[in-house]
Design an enzyme around this catalytic site. Structure first.
Site, PDB file in Angstrom:
ATOM      1  N   SER A  54       0.958  -1.097  -0.007  1.00  0.00           N
ATOM      2  CA  SER A  54       0.106  -0.141  -0.291  1.00  0.00           C
ATOM      3  C   SER A  54       0.724   1.338  -0.150  1.00  0.00           C
ATOM      4  O   SER A  54       0.605   2.333  -0.601  1.00  0.00           O
ATOM      5  CB  SER A  54      -0.883  -0.029   1.238  1.00  0.00           C
ATOM      6  OG  SER A  54      -0.283  -0.296   2.374  1.00  0.00           O
TER       7      SER A  54
ATOM      8  N   ALA B 276       4.538   1.374  -0.470  1.00  0.00           N
ATOM      9  CA  ALA B 276       5.794   1.166  -1.439  1.00  0.00           C
ATOM     10  C   ALA B 276       5.900  -0.261  -2.140  1.00  0.00           C
ATOM     11  O   ALA B 276       4.820  -0.779  -2.054  1.00  0.00           O
ATOM     12  CB  ALA B 276       6.826   1.319  -0.465  1.00  0.00           C
TER      13      ALA B 276
ATOM     14  N   VAL C  80       8.706  -2.862  -4.083  1.00  0.00           N
ATOM     15  CA  VAL C  80      10.108  -3.272  -4.297  1.00  0.00           C
ATOM     16  C   VAL C  80      10.732  -3.841  -5.797  1.00  0.00           C
ATOM     17  O   VAL C  80       9.563  -4.405  -6.123  1.00  0.00           O
ATOM     18  CB  VAL C  80      10.636  -4.262  -3.313  1.00  0.00           C
ATOM     19  CG1 VAL C  80      10.270  -3.853  -1.844  1.00  0.00           C
ATOM     20  CG2 VAL C  80       9.800  -5.591  -3.342  1.00  0.00           C
TER      21      VAL C  80
ATOM     22  N   ASP D  89       5.999  -6.210  13.030  1.00  0.00           N
ATOM     23  CA  ASP D  89       5.150  -6.500  12.049  1.00  0.00           C
ATOM     24  C   ASP D  89       5.713  -7.749  11.393  1.00  0.00           C
ATOM     25  O   ASP D  89       5.594  -8.058  10.285  1.00  0.00           O
ATOM     26  CB  ASP D  89       5.313  -5.549  10.860  1.00  0.00           C
ATOM     27  CG  ASP D  89       4.151  -5.283   9.853  1.00  0.00           C
ATOM     28  OD1 ASP D  89       3.048  -6.089  10.017  1.00  0.00           O
ATOM     29  OD2 ASP D  89       4.267  -4.689   8.650  1.00  0.00           O
TER      30      ASP D  89
END
Length: 551
Positions: free
Chosen positions: A132, A134, A136, A285
């Site tokens: 949401s 970023a 990669v 997280d």
């Protein structure tokens, strides 16, 4: 206002679509108009056979990235939500379409101030993953090192600010028009989300988190944290070492690799308790998407945007509660809450102890391998909230992380006995915090402060004695708040006197040392004075105004 109205209409349509219109009906303001939502175009009900938690996840995913992230933050508040919804939200994953690779390339080059080929020998324009905030990309540095490049979504801050205003408006409606609104504290939850998501906008902050975690585990084989390449890292671009391993979700592949599943599960628990109690800094997280396993069974973590911290008092509070809980010493659990300041000091200990016993006793009817630490903490905090315990964000993050670790550990090894790993760890940690060794460590840490304070002690003592002599320290008031200040002032006086006399006795003991400074021949009186002085200094430094009590 008109824009907000249409946004609210869209939210209502999506909720009705997933058979969640009962949530709208809970708001007294909308109740008379609920039937109208069924006539909104595109609001045909779907997925009625799914549990409401899963339907809510689907609705949040359709509403977009900010609502997905908000759902993830809500999953950290199982003390406020029904358990079935909180459990479903913990499984909410970012399924957000990526933005074009060429756009990512432009963002990176603008951050670097030159072209990509000045930094990378290879750059994959196709995103490896998209979330949401970023996404990669895989790349190689000029020296051939494999790296991951994380790039913030373009315009994400403006999108978030717009949706945050809408969420805040919704929170105000919920708090005002829902009977449960005051208890659930929706405005507080949105403000907590505001802080969390804004922290994720600065990738240098995430890079710093990763660096700190790597330092904390540099002498451990339990977990590997990828290195950060600071020369290529900016606020909206982060370059990190690429790690390889099996996703923790792929249990069958892990088993097929010959990894000891029992050890793997226990290592995960040890990593969590090491972070929380030894370092006071933990990955908050740790869902399965952020954890990988190396062929040798070592954990490898990614995504360090959300980290939790615990103070020494937080750690002691938690350790005391967990140990007392498994010893079924509910009086100690209640007393730990009061001494930690989580509930008001005037709380009736016996009543509080009874409420805790009501929550805890049914847990022991189950096998210990089925006992959930995370669920215990949630129930404990719910009880404490009835006794005016304020929300502690660091503890909320901790209980969410513990729930993730428990679920993960028992997925890897169903017979995981969390207590078998946790109890020795907590007992060892408590022994290090309480006792002569801990006292000497604290004294060593506080001595520089005491040396700084020493020149001021005569003036402070004179001022204190003068005020006591002239009754300036006595307040006559009926106001409860000032009475509390009076108690605190009395504690501060006691602390100052302890520091004064402790330092004086310590100095006297030093004067009694023989000229050759041989500690073994130090007179017994010197040892007594020195020990008493050190004890008083320690009590004053730590804030112990009465035996067994701390400010």
């Amino acid at each position: 206002m008109i824009k907000n109205f249409f946004h609210l209409l869209r939210i209502a349509r999506v909720l009705v679509k997933y058979s969640l219109d009962d949530m709208i009906g809970e708001l007294s303001f909308f109740r008379p108009y609920v039937f109208l939502f069924r006539f909104i175009p595109g609001s045909r009900k779907a997925k009625r056979d799914l549990p409401r938690g899963e339907r809510l996840c689907l609705a949040l995913e359709e509403l977009g990235p900010v609502f997905i992230k908000f759902g993830q933050v809500l999953s950290t508040r199982p003390d406020l939500l029904p358990m079935d919804i909180a459990s479903s939200l913990t499984r909410l994953q970012d399924r957000v379409p990526p933005f074009p690779g060429d756009e990512a390339k432009s963002i990176i080059e603008e951050a670097f101030g030159d072209s990509l080929d000045q930094h990378f020998s290879q750059f994959d324009r196709e995103p490896a993953a998209s979330a949401s905030v970023a996404q990669v990309h895989y790349a190689q540095l000029l020296d051939g090192t494999d790296v991951v490049v994380k790039v913030l979504r373009p315009g994400i801050e403006e999108i978030v600010e717009k949706d945050l205003r809408l969420l805040h408006a919704l929170a105000e409606l919920v708090e005002r028009y829902w009977s449960e609104g005051k208890r659930l504290k929706p405005i507080e939850v949105v403000e907590d989300y505001h802080r969390t998501i804004h922290d994720e906008f600065d990738l240098k902050r995430e890079a710093a988190n990763a660096s700190q975690l790597k330092i904390n585990f540099e002498d451990s084989d339990l977990i590997y944290v990828p290195a950060i390449y600071w020369e290529h890292t900016h606020q909206n671009v982060m370059v990190m070492e690429r790690i390889y391993g099996i996703s923790i979700r792929d249990v069958e592949t892990i088993k097929a690799s010959g990894i000891d599943m029992c050890k793997l599960a226990h290592d995960g628990v040890e990593i969590f308790f090491t972070q929380a109690f030894q370092h006071g800094f933990f990955h908050a997280d740790m869902h399965p998407g952020n954890i990988f396993v190396a062929p040798d069974g070592q954990y490898r973590a990614v995504d360090f945007g959300i980290m939790g911290t615990l103070s020494t008092s937080d750690k002691r509070y938690l350790a005391e509660n967990l140990l007392a809980f498994f010893n079924r010493d509910y009086h100690r659990v209640a007393d730990a809450h009061i001494r930690a300041g989580w509930v008001p000091p005037e709380t009736n200990v016996e009543d509080f102890e009874g409420a805790i016993r009501t929550v805890c006793e049914p847990i022991f009817a189950r096998p210990i391998s089925e006992i959930s630490f995370g669920s215990f903490l949630i129930d404990l905090f719910r009880v404490a909230r009835r006794y005016q315990m304020p929300v502690q964000p660091q503890l909320v993050l901790l209980q969410k992380t513990l729930l993730n670790i428990e679920g993960l550990g028992r997925q890897l090894y169903p017979d995981l006995d969390l207590w078998d790993t946790a109890k020795p760890f907590l007992e060892k940690w408590m022994n290090e915090q309480i006792g002569p060794r801990a006292a000497l460590k604290t004294l060593k840490r506080e001595l520089p402060n005491l040396y700084t304070l020493a020149p001021e002690l005569p003036a402070i003592t004179h001022q204190l004695l003068y005020r006591v002599k002239n009754n300036e320290m006595i307040f006559e008031t009926r106001d409860q708040e000032i009475a509390l200040l009076r108690t605190q002032l009395k504690k501060q006086q006691t602390r100052t006197i302890q520091l004064i006399f402790g330092l004086g006795l310590l100095m006297m003991s030093i004067l009694l040392l023989p000229d050759h400074q041989d500690m073994k021949t130090m007179p017994i009186l010197g040892w007594v004075l020195g020990g008493t002085g050190a004890s008083l200094l320690l009590m004053g430094a730590l804030g112990f105004s009465e035996p067994g009590h701390r400010e």
